[in-house]
Design an enzyme around this catalytic site. Structure first.
Site, mmCIF file in Angstrom:
data_model
loop_
_atom_site.group_PDB
_atom_site.id
_atom_site.type_symbol
_atom_site.label_atom_id
_atom_site.label_comp_id
_atom_site.label_asym_id
_atom_site.label_seq_id
_atom_site.Cartn_x
_atom_site.Cartn_y
_atom_site.Cartn_z
ATOM 1 N N CYS B 130 47.601 -49.599 34.962
ATOM 2 C CA CYS B 130 47.224 -48.383 34.283
ATOM 3 C C CYS B 130 46.027 -47.727 34.422
ATOM 4 O O CYS B 130 44.945 -48.386 34.582
ATOM 5 C CB CYS B 130 47.518 -48.776 32.772
ATOM 6 S SG CYS B 130 46.948 -47.574 31.476
ATOM 7 N N THR B 193 51.283 -44.670 37.943
ATOM 8 C CA THR B 193 50.855 -43.379 38.157
ATOM 9 C C THR B 193 49.591 -43.459 39.093
ATOM 10 O O THR B 193 48.895 -44.280 39.235
ATOM 11 C CB THR B 193 50.518 -42.738 36.755
ATOM 12 O OG1 THR B 193 49.545 -43.564 36.126
ATOM 13 C CG2 THR B 193 51.808 -42.400 35.950
#
Lengths: 256, 315
Positions: B130, B193
């Site tokens: 993350c 991401t």
């Protein structure tokens, strides 16, 4: 508790230009409409282009249950809303709806509905629901200038309408919070939608008078259904989501 | 009739189409739009040791063919998950895989250990990637030694299927894929991401309150595809492909690159029914190309002539 959310292609039956910035889309479902409450919104699909990717959250302006029609009042602010403004009758628009937590019809008789700019959108349906509940809605709309004004007869049919503009080109000059109607003690509560500084100012007047106040927020969001957790709003009850816990919040709960 | 079943470690999924953590809530957000039991699995929103409020708003920026988010692992903590969310998940005929995150090694171990006791959760996805938290998350996933340590420590307390979610924000995917495998992972999933930024030129301000965030959506797909392909050729454990998958063709490309299963992420925000459409499109592709089993597609890529064997690029 909540009505089942739908994803559906609705038929565009009209796209009316209200002024240089605002337009009203009328969309028809071929099924009977789910219950739609004032302050709720829809996520509208826009074509995936170089500048647009996500859906656009837009609140309901009006609902015609008999004709299975919903009305949306939209301001062109960017590429996504500009494309929505180009929709023509006969085209289809994909929509997820109804979403979010609506305005509350509460105790009391007379309510002031205060908006800034396109924040006027949810006030028509809200005014109608208040009237149906035997209450008296009074409208106070702030616009930047006459350019944002449009025919307000549908509001006038429901109650008194007051207008302010920042440049005084129509109505009273100044901000909604300095309008004389805000300085009267005749209201049992306020409902507000518009720029955050305006809603905060309305909320503090409500607090000083110790009356009910609800605000409809437009935090940036992606999914609209409580999955992405991007439209976060700090409240006295912890972090809430504008899409599912809101967009309407009692202003006493907001930490803003 | 085509065989859609895939195996990930000890886990058997009815099909390879799953939904990505943070993009599908806990599944119930989508039940108005689709039958979530049709999915191979649902990867839950990240679970951490304690309640987390997440990052301040704005947490989202729309970007060309994608979006940035900086949610910051908002969740109510593992005990709340066990007490309030898990009983709801059990009502669905769907495989739920818990995404586990933390700030410290101990927190990862604590959460994984508690979830190990839940009979209805057959696997976890360890989120060491993350980009939106100051401590933990990507800090573990971008250093091989800490990645190995956290995977080994969790492996000791977790005996079901352990999937490690890798960060794309590293120089060498093969290195991290091998590290995860060597430390005891049953599978790897990638990509999380890409660390990114958006600026509002008119206001001369970053769009996100946290300044940087994670980029997802079709914009990342080619990067993700390359990384999945590299990972597939670096390890012998299954690879789960993630990154901008928005239709069946995207999903098939990931399978061809070497993925055993795929996760649909950001596309759920635009079309809440996209995952079932991908499943239907995949079946249609298999029939058209005469694949009897979906596992036949994985890595089934015809390489250019002269490209004798895979040579992972190192930078």
């Amino acid at each position: 508790m909540s009505v089942k959310k739908k994803i559906e292609n609705l038929l565009v039956t009209a796209n009316r230009r209200l002024n240089s910035e605002y337009f009203e889309l009328i969309l028809q479902s071929n099924e009977s409409l789910p219950g739609i409450l004032p302050g709720q919104f829809a996520e509208l699909k826009v074509d995936h282009t170089e500048h647009t990717f996500l859906r656009r959250p837009i609140s309901f302006y009006d609902v015609n249950t008999d004709k299975s029609e919903v009305h949306l009042l939209i301001q062109e602010v960017g590429e996504g809303t500009r494309r929505l403004g180009q929709l023509e009758a006969g085209e289809f628009l994909n929509m997820i709806y109804p979403l979010g937590h609506s305005f509350t019809i509460t105790e009391g008789t007379t309510f002031l509905l205060v908006s800034g700019g396109v924040g006027i959108a949810p006030m028509l349906l809200l005014g109608r629901k208040l009237k149906e509940a035997g209450k008296t809605p009074v409208f106070l709309f702030g616009f930047r200038s006459e350019k944002q004004w449009f025919d307000l007869s549908r509001f006038e049919a429901l109650g008194e309408v007051f207008i302010t503009t920042e440049d005084g080109s129509i109505g009273e000059k100044g901000l909604v919070t300095s309008h004389r109607v805000m300085n009267t003690g005749r209201f049992d509560g306020y409902y507000t939608c518009g720029p955050v500084p305006m809603m905060k100012a309305v909320s503090s007047i409500a607090a000083s008078r110790d009356i009910f106040c609800e605000a409809s927020l437009e935090n940036t969001m992606a999914c609209g259904i409580g999955a992405c957790l991007t439209c976060a709003q700090p409240t006295v009850h912890g972090m809430k989501m504008a899409c599912t816990d809101g967009p309407v919040f009692n202003t006493k709960e907001l930490l803003w | 009739m085509v065989d859609m079943q895939v195996n990930i470690g000890k886990l058997v999924l009815k099909n390879p189409v799953t939904t990505a953590s943070g993009c599908f809530g806990y599944g119930s957000e989508y039940t108005d739009f689709m039958d979530i039991s049709r999915l191979g699995a649902v990867f839950t929103k990240a679970v951490t040791g304690e309640n987390r409020e997440g990052n301040p708003a704005p947490r989202m920026a729309e970007t060309p063919s994608g979006m940035l988010n900086s949610v910051g692992l908002q969740n109510k903590g593992v005990d709340y998950f066990i007490e309030h969310i898990y009983p709801v998940l059990r009502q669905y005929d769907t495989v739920f895989i818990a995404n586990v995150s933390g700030s410290t090694l101990d927190e990862y171990v604590e959460v994984a250990g508690k979830i190990n006791d839940l009979s209805g959760i057959p696997a976890i996805e360890l989120n060491i990637s993350c980009p939106n938290v100051k401590k933990g998350g990507m800090v573990f996933g971008t250093n091989r030694q800490s990645a190995a340590e956290v995977v080994k420590a969790v492996r000791k307390v977790y005996d079901k299927t352990l999937i490690i979610k890798l960060s794309p924000n590293v120089a060498s995917i093969p290195d991290f894929a091998k590290t995860a495998e060597g430390a005891g992972a049953d599978a790897i999933s990638l990509i999380n991401t890409l660390l990114a930024m958006a600026i509002d030129a008119e206001k001369r301000k970053p769009v996100l309150a946290t300044v940087t965030g994670g980029l997802s959506g079709p914009a990342v797909k080619p990067v993700a595809l390359r990384m999945v392909w590299e990972a597939y050729h670096s390890v012998s454990i299954p690879v789960i492909g993630i990154g901008g998958i928005s239709n069946a063709t995207d999903a098939i490309e990931f399978l061809l690159a070497g993925a055993t299963a795929i996760q649909v992420g950001t596309a759920n925000f635009i079309d809440p029914q996209v995952s079932v459409k991908i499943l239907e499109g995949l079946k249609e592709y298999m029939e058209r190309h005469h694949f009897s089993s979906v596992s036949q597609i994985t890595g089934n890529l015809e390489m250019p002539e002269g490209f004798e064997r895979f040579r992972p690029k190192t930078f």
